[in-house]
Scaffold this active site. Structure first.
Site, PDB file in Angstrom:
ATOM      1  N   CYS A  15      -9.376   3.357  -9.048  1.00 12.71           N
ATOM      2  CA  CYS A  15      -9.290   2.383 -10.134  1.00 12.71           C
ATOM      3  C   CYS A  15     -10.707   2.199 -10.673  1.00 12.71           C
ATOM      4  CB  CYS A  15      -8.640   1.070  -9.695  1.00 12.71           C
ATOM      5  SG  CYS A  15      -9.563   0.085  -8.510  1.00 12.71           S
ATOM      6  N   CYS A  89      -7.667   3.868 -14.571  1.00 11.02           N
ATOM      7  CA  CYS A  89      -8.987   4.429 -14.882  1.00 11.02           C
ATOM      8  C   CYS A  89      -8.900   5.499 -15.966  1.00 11.02           C
ATOM      9  CB  CYS A  89      -9.677   4.959 -13.628  1.00 11.02           C
ATOM     10  SG  CYS A  89      -8.867   6.356 -12.860  1.00 11.02           S
ATOM     11  N   CYS A  93     -10.910  10.587 -14.211  1.00 13.13           N
ATOM     12  CA  CYS A  93     -10.714  11.394 -13.014  1.00 13.13           C
ATOM     13  C   CYS A  93     -10.739  12.886 -13.364  1.00 13.13           C
ATOM     14  CB  CYS A  93      -9.360  11.023 -12.416  1.00 13.13           C
ATOM     15  SG  CYS A  93      -9.330  11.020 -10.657  1.00 13.13           S
TER      16      CYS A  93
END
Length: 141
Positions: A15, A89, A93
């Site tokens: 997160c 997020c 990533c």
């Protein structure tokens, strides 16, 4: 869900601040899976400390997060994981072939009191239990 050819799957929870949702998810997975799953958590912009309301909400269910600290998300952590679960997020990533990516849409506990964190905590625990079933790992307790 399939994992890489490892006897012990590795799961990374991500997160933004690694101070709430991902900390709760990692703690539940570690508690329920024991040594059967390697557990990591990280944040794309980690906070300095774990959210105090999250610490209190987890304490209520017998999980102590007081020693945990937010960690920065690295490409190495993602690459070393069989399953990466993001929680708000976005595209922070990195994506690697052979890794399973899931996005859990959950309310952000940042700035919330413990009363608002409890339902988020309970939803995370339910999702972690479902993840264990998907991984073929029987939960402890």
């Amino acid at each position: 869900m399939s994992t890489a050819a490892t006897a012990r799957p590795s799961v990374l929870f991500v997160c933004v601040h690694n101070a709430g949702r991902s900390q709760m998810a990692a703690a539940f997975l570690a508690r329920l899976a024991g040594d059967a799953v390697e557990v990591r958590s990280a944040g794309s912009a980690p906070a300095d400390t774990v959210n105090p309301a999250v610490v209190e909400a987890m304490r209520e269910v017998g999980v102590d997060l007081t020693a945990e600290t937010p960690k920065r998300l690295t490409a190495e952590a993602v690459q070393a994981s069989d399953v990466v679960i993001t929680m708000g997020c976005g595209d922070a990533c990195p994506v690697f072939p052979g890794t399973t990516y899931l996005d859990w849409e959950l309310d952000d506990p940042a700035g919330q009191g413990v009363d608002a964190v409890r339902p988020i905590r309970d939803e995370i625990e339910a999702r972690v239990r479902g993840l264990l079933a998907d991984l073929g790992v029987r939960p402890r307790g």
